[in-house]
Design a protein around this motif. Structure first.
Motif, mmCIF file in Angstrom:
data_model
loop_
_atom_site.group_PDB
_atom_site.id
_atom_site.type_symbol
_atom_site.label_atom_id
_atom_site.label_comp_id
_atom_site.label_asym_id
_atom_site.label_seq_id
_atom_site.Cartn_x
_atom_site.Cartn_y
_atom_site.Cartn_z
ATOM 1 N N SER A 390 15.574 -69.043 -24.005
ATOM 2 C CA SER A 390 14.378 -69.264 -24.822
ATOM 3 C C SER A 390 14.540 -68.734 -26.247
ATOM 4 O O SER A 390 13.916 -69.246 -27.176
ATOM 5 C CB SER A 390 13.162 -68.621 -24.159
ATOM 6 O OG SER A 390 13.363 -67.235 -23.960
ATOM 7 N N PHE A 391 15.380 -67.704 -26.430
ATOM 8 C CA PHE A 391 15.618 -67.182 -27.771
ATOM 9 C C PHE A 391 16.281 -68.221 -28.671
ATOM 10 O O PHE A 391 16.207 -68.127 -29.898
ATOM 11 C CB PHE A 391 16.530 -65.946 -27.707
ATOM 12 C CG PHE A 391 15.831 -64.665 -27.367
ATOM 13 C CD1 PHE A 391 15.276 -63.875 -28.371
ATOM 14 C CD2 PHE A 391 15.748 -64.229 -26.062
ATOM 15 C CE1 PHE A 391 14.648 -62.681 -28.061
ATOM 16 C CE2 PHE A 391 15.125 -63.034 -25.751
ATOM 17 C CZ PHE A 391 14.568 -62.258 -26.748
ATOM 18 N N HIS A 392 16.916 -69.210 -28.083
ATOM 19 C CA HIS A 392 17.754 -70.131 -28.835
ATOM 20 C C HIS A 392 17.220 -71.560 -28.833
ATOM 21 O O HIS A 392 17.910 -72.477 -29.278
ATOM 22 C CB HIS A 392 19.177 -70.095 -28.277
ATOM 23 C CG HIS A 392 19.744 -68.707 -28.230
ATOM 24 N ND1 HIS A 392 20.459 -68.154 -29.265
ATOM 25 C CD2 HIS A 392 19.654 -67.743 -27.279
ATOM 26 C CE1 HIS A 392 20.804 -66.905 -28.952
ATOM 27 N NE2 HIS A 392 20.322 -66.632 -27.756
ATOM 28 N N LEU A 393 15.993 -71.753 -28.347
ATOM 29 C CA LEU A 393 15.372 -73.070 -28.312
ATOM 30 C C LEU A 393 14.306 -73.168 -29.393
ATOM 31 O O LEU A 393 13.331 -72.420 -29.380
ATOM 32 C CB LEU A 393 14.748 -73.333 -26.941
ATOM 33 C CG LEU A 393 15.714 -73.349 -25.740
ATOM 34 C CD1 LEU A 393 14.930 -73.480 -24.437
ATOM 35 C CD2 LEU A 393 16.725 -74.474 -25.881
ATOM 36 N N ASP A 394 14.484 -74.109 -30.323
ATOM 37 C CA ASP A 394 13.534 -74.236 -31.431
ATOM 38 C C ASP A 394 12.119 -74.507 -30.936
ATOM 39 O O ASP A 394 11.146 -73.984 -31.483
ATOM 40 C CB ASP A 394 13.977 -75.358 -32.374
ATOM 41 C CG ASP A 394 15.197 -74.980 -33.209
ATOM 42 O OD1 ASP A 394 15.444 -73.760 -33.366
ATOM 43 O OD2 ASP A 394 15.888 -75.890 -33.694
ATOM 44 N N ALA A 395 11.990 -75.319 -29.898
ATOM 45 C CA ALA A 395 10.661 -75.647 -29.390
ATOM 46 C C ALA A 395 9.944 -74.412 -28.871
ATOM 47 O O ALA A 395 8.726 -74.265 -29.047
ATOM 48 C CB ALA A 395 10.768 -76.702 -28.279
ATOM 49 N N VAL A 396 10.676 -73.518 -28.238
ATOM 50 C CA VAL A 396 10.076 -72.284 -27.729
ATOM 51 C C VAL A 396 9.725 -71.358 -28.891
ATOM 52 O O VAL A 396 8.667 -70.723 -28.896
ATOM 53 C CB VAL A 396 11.031 -71.592 -26.739
ATOM 54 C CG1 VAL A 396 10.466 -70.251 -26.292
ATOM 55 C CG2 VAL A 396 11.275 -72.485 -25.531
ATOM 56 N N ARG A 397 10.598 -71.271 -29.874
ATOM 57 C CA ARG A 397 10.323 -70.422 -31.029
ATOM 58 C C ARG A 397 9.038 -70.830 -31.739
ATOM 59 O O ARG A 397 8.311 -69.992 -32.268
ATOM 60 C CB ARG A 397 11.488 -70.492 -32.023
ATOM 61 C CG ARG A 397 12.791 -69.858 -31.544
ATOM 62 C CD ARG A 397 13.889 -70.116 -32.563
ATOM 63 N NE ARG A 397 15.152 -69.493 -32.193
ATOM 64 C CZ ARG A 397 16.271 -69.612 -32.887
ATOM 65 N NH1 ARG A 397 16.284 -70.353 -33.995
ATOM 66 N NH2 ARG A 397 17.373 -69.006 -32.488
ATOM 67 N N ARG A 398 8.756 -72.145 -31.737
ATOM 68 C CA ARG A 398 7.571 -72.656 -32.451
ATOM 69 C C ARG A 398 6.344 -72.774 -31.557
ATOM 70 O O ARG A 398 5.283 -73.211 -32.018
ATOM 71 C CB ARG A 398 7.882 -74.032 -33.042
ATOM 72 C CG ARG A 398 9.002 -74.053 -34.067
ATOM 73 C CD ARG A 398 9.020 -75.400 -34.789
ATOM 74 N NE ARG A 398 9.193 -76.489 -33.850
ATOM 75 C CZ ARG A 398 10.367 -77.039 -33.516
ATOM 76 N NH1 ARG A 398 11.486 -76.557 -34.050
ATOM 77 N NH2 ARG A 398 10.430 -78.044 -32.658
ATOM 78 N N ALA A 399 6.451 -72.383 -30.291
ATOM 79 C CA ALA A 399 5.396 -72.693 -29.326
ATOM 80 C C ALA A 399 4.115 -71.909 -29.541
ATOM 81 O O ALA A 399 3.041 -72.330 -29.103
ATOM 82 C CB ALA A 399 5.908 -72.456 -27.906
ATOM 83 N N GLY A 400 4.197 -70.743 -30.173
ATOM 84 C CA GLY A 400 2.988 -69.953 -30.402
ATOM 85 C C GLY A 400 2.447 -69.305 -29.144
ATOM 86 O O GLY A 400 1.236 -69.066 -29.035
ATOM 87 N N THR A 401 3.340 -69.012 -28.196
ATOM 88 C CA THR A 401 2.928 -68.314 -26.983
ATOM 89 C C THR A 401 4.119 -67.511 -26.479
ATOM 90 O O THR A 401 5.179 -67.480 -27.098
ATOM 91 C CB THR A 401 2.439 -69.298 -25.903
ATOM 92 O OG1 THR A 401 1.869 -68.552 -24.814
ATOM 93 C CG2 THR A 401 3.564 -70.179 -25.383
ATOM 94 N N PHE A 402 3.941 -66.841 -25.367
ATOM 95 C CA PHE A 402 5.026 -66.045 -24.808
ATOM 96 C C PHE A 402 6.214 -66.956 -24.486
ATOM 97 O O PHE A 402 6.031 -68.004 -23.863
ATOM 98 C CB PHE A 402 4.563 -65.318 -23.552
ATOM 99 C CG PHE A 402 3.531 -64.255 -23.820
ATOM 100 C CD1 PHE A 402 3.912 -62.990 -24.251
ATOM 101 C CD2 PHE A 402 2.182 -64.526 -23.655
ATOM 102 C CE1 PHE A 402 2.974 -62.009 -24.506
ATOM 103 C CE2 PHE A 402 1.220 -63.547 -23.903
ATOM 104 C CZ PHE A 402 1.615 -62.282 -24.338
ATOM 105 N N PRO A 403 7.425 -66.569 -24.878
ATOM 106 C CA PRO A 403 8.583 -67.448 -24.678
ATOM 107 C C PRO A 403 8.798 -67.856 -23.229
ATOM 108 O O PRO A 403 9.179 -69.003 -22.961
ATOM 109 C CB PRO A 403 9.750 -66.603 -25.208
ATOM 110 C CG PRO A 403 9.120 -65.688 -26.217
ATOM 111 C CD PRO A 403 7.763 -65.364 -25.664
ATOM 112 N N TRP A 404 8.572 -66.942 -22.283
ATOM 113 C CA TRP A 404 8.802 -67.278 -20.875
ATOM 114 C C TRP A 404 7.704 -68.183 -20.327
ATOM 115 O O TRP A 404 7.878 -68.787 -19.268
ATOM 116 C CB TRP A 404 8.935 -66.020 -20.029
ATOM 117 C CG TRP A 404 7.775 -65.070 -20.108
ATOM 118 C CD1 TRP A 404 6.687 -65.016 -19.290
ATOM 119 C CD2 TRP A 404 7.585 -64.030 -21.073
ATOM 120 N NE1 TRP A 404 5.832 -64.011 -19.673
ATOM 121 C CE2 TRP A 404 6.364 -63.381 -20.775
ATOM 122 C CE3 TRP A 404 8.328 -63.573 -22.165
ATOM 123 C CZ2 TRP A 404 5.867 -62.319 -21.526
ATOM 124 C CZ3 TRP A 404 7.835 -62.512 -22.913
ATOM 125 C CH2 TRP A 404 6.626 -61.896 -22.593
#
Length: 612
Positions: A390-404
């Motif tokens: 998740s640290f390396h996924l752009d979509a997760v970085r931009r999600a605005g919520t907890f990465p997990w």
């Protein structure tokens, strides 16, 4: 390691409550199978269950110090890894010691520094000190929250314990669970202080809770702070290497058999290699244990979390390091055994876990305990070094919520099994959003940080403040349920502070996850593991596992009055048991597992649900 508990009642004569205190203490016999003790005065009672690790004959508890004017009593759980240096310093300050235990070092440290003793400790610990001079109880927890500790205010004082079950053994504690408790359960974001049980609170990591006649107060003695990182790449790698060497060396100190948990990933393999070097100086081989599933390597299929099976890499490490290795191989019958599920629910006191990843962990630890009492784990390296995908996924970085929550994962499930009315009342998504906004507001950034650096610092912070606590609690409960002490070198606060403040460009300088850890420990790793992509704790892919869950769930459907249906929509369960187990979606399988957890939990704990 041990389990602690106690009761303070400023208007209650606790000398008449020996049986209750013994019952509270007895709930944690698994945490401390080697000894039991209680200490009771007019308005305070302390209980202790001991797992003997250091100074086997000398560390008996509760441990006391007294003069005609003052009595201080300590009940302590955990390990202090710098106790040798602290003992020498305290001796220079005039303190005398009767034992070689780290417990006595903590007691004398309190006499010297008061509750500020916590600032001198390097380790994992949770302890309670009663000071008759202050007429106060102090509850202290380690910086990262490796060791659990809970408290429950009463009309005239407090109950406390390493686990909720110790508190629930007292008639003053309610077994009620309300909507707030369920939000925290389903939200999977580890809200600070959260407990499933209404009225109960978890002592925050890095905090001291003071209980006296004026009430209950919390003071934080440690927080994760932002600071400028001035070391270049080479100096940073060297410092990480120095810290890792020192941490592993300290955490191998024990008077009982030791081992390392080996998964074949970078984290556990690095610990294994470093431990092997230390033990070789003592003329010993490092012992390692792994968990595997029958037929997993032969039938393995890549999924969203795992590209490769673990076994080939485990073998590479064992050969490279020369470990004395044992595989614990489990099948679907082992993993779905109702008695194992009940044991894990009892260990955790809550009904939502990580499915077969929980039961397999429990069975792994149970097997290890037959041969070792202390195990070192690679837990928390991903949170510290930025290892999760998740640290390396752009979509997760931009999600605005907890990465997990945002990342694709079979464990990242919405509670689809909830009745519609309860789901609306809980509003789990709103709860998660509120919690995310709260934790993001805590992050300090440096002037001049780029947008990427701010994003990655935030991701690191929320993992270290929230997700790591979920994983640490799971590991503590599963291991202590069988009397195994699991140590976590990556939670050394010096390492956490240093790596947290290293910029993301250093943490990923080679374009991969955990660049600093990989380079700092490459000298003890086989090439295959140094180059391996991140792979999490294993999960079985055997369709017989899902089929066994379905069969057990069918039995629930035959009991229309089962309390589980307060939390489970019957039509959802009926549809799920009719699915083809070979094609059942992983998230559905996880929710089915959790329904069976609910059933065991209701039977074991008899909770009172308050859903309005």
């Amino acid at each position: 390691m041990c389990g602690i508990t106690g009761w303070v009642g400023f208007q209650t004569d606790l000398t008449t409550q020996h049986d209750t205190v013994a019952a509270m203490t007895g709930t944690m016999a698994c945490r401390g199978p080697d000894d039991s003790g209680t200490w009771i005065r007019d308005h305070v009672a302390l209980g202790h269950r001991r797992l003997a690790i250091i100074d086997l004959p000398g560390g008996v508890q509760p441990m006391t110090w007294r003069t005609p004017e003052r009595e201080v009593a300590l009940t302590y759980s955990g390990e202090v890894y710098n106790f040798t240096e602290l003992r020498a310093e305290l001796r220079r300050r005039g303190h005398r010691f009767r034992t070689d235990s780290d417990t006595e070092v903590v007691l004398n440290g309190y006499l010297e520094w008061g509750v500020q003793v916590a600032e001198h400790l390097n380790g994992m610990y949770a302890f309670a000190v009663w000071d008759s001079h202050e007429r106060a109880l102090f509850l202290v927890r380690d910086r990262l929250g490796v060791k659990p500790l809970y408290y429950y205010p009463t009309a005239d004082g407090v109950l406390f314990g390493s686990e909720p079950k110790a508190i629930l053994a007292n008639q003053l504690a309610s077994r009620a669970v309300d909507l707030d408790g369920l939000r925290g359960l389903f939200g999977w974001v580890k809200t600070p202080g959260w407990s499933l049980w209404r009225g109960m609170t978890e002592v925050p990591p890095g905090a001291v809770v003071t209980v006296d006649v004026s009430g209950i107060r919390t003071h934080r003695y440690w927080e994760l702070r932002t600071a400028e990182h001035t070391d270049d790449r080479d100096a940073t790698i060297a410092r990480v290497g120095e810290l890792m060497d020192d941490v592993v060396r300290r955490q191998l100190v024990a008077d009982v058999p030791r081992c390392v948990l080996l998964s074949g990933g970078l984290d556990s393999s690095a610990i294994t290699g470093l431990a092997a070097n230390v033990l070789a100086e003592e003329g010993e081989r490092v012992r390692t244990f792994s968990v595997d599933f029958a037929g997993q390597e032969q039938m393995f299929r890549p999924d969203v979390m795992r590209d490769t099976p673990d076994s080939p890499y485990i073998r590479d490490v064992a050969r490279h390091v020369g470990t004395e290795h044992r595989d614990i191989v489990l099948d679907a019958r082992d993993l779905t055994d109702p008695d194992v599920r009940r044991a894990m629910i009892t260990a955790r006191d809550i009904p939502v876990g990580l499915s077969d990843m929980d039961t397999s962990l429990y069975l792994l630890f149970k097997a290890i305990r037959e041969e070792s009492t202390v195990a070192l784990s690679g837990e928390s390296a991903d949170e510290v070094f930025g290892g999760y995908r998740s640290f390396h996924l752009d979509a997760v970085r931009r999600a605005g919520t907890f990465p997990w929550v945002a990342a694709p994962s079979p464990l990242n499930t919405k509670p689809d099994h909830l009745p519609a009315g309860l789901a609306a009342a809980l509003d789990v998504e709103g709860y998660i959003a509120d919690q995310y906004a709260t934790v993001v507001g805590e992050v300090d950034h440096l002037d001049g940080d780029s947008e990427l650096e701010r994003t990655m610092r935030t991701m690191s912070y929320v993992h270290l403040q929230r997700f790591v606590r979920i994983m640490l609690d799971r590991k503590d409960r599963a291991s202590m349920a069988v009397g195994l002490e699991v140590r976590v070198p990556f939670c050394d606060h010096r390492l956490v502070e240093y790596v947290y403040n290293a910029p993301w460009s250093l943490k990923s300088f080679d374009g991969r996850e955990k660049s600093l850890l990989r380079e700092a420990t490459r000298h003890v790793l086989p090439q295959s593991v140094a180059d391996r992509v991140k792979s999490p704790y294993p999960s079985t892919q055997d369709p017989q596992y899902a089929a066994a869950l379905q069969q057990q769930a069918k039995e629930l459907l035959l009991s229309p009055d089962n309390p589980v249906f307060a939390l489970v929509e019957r039509s959802w369960l009926q549809a799920t048991v009719e699915l083809d187990p070979a094609t059942m979606p992983p998230t559905t399988r996880t929710n089915l597992d959790r329904v069976l957890d609910f059933d065991a939990w209701f039977d074991l704990y008899r909770p009172e649900l308050i859903l309005d």
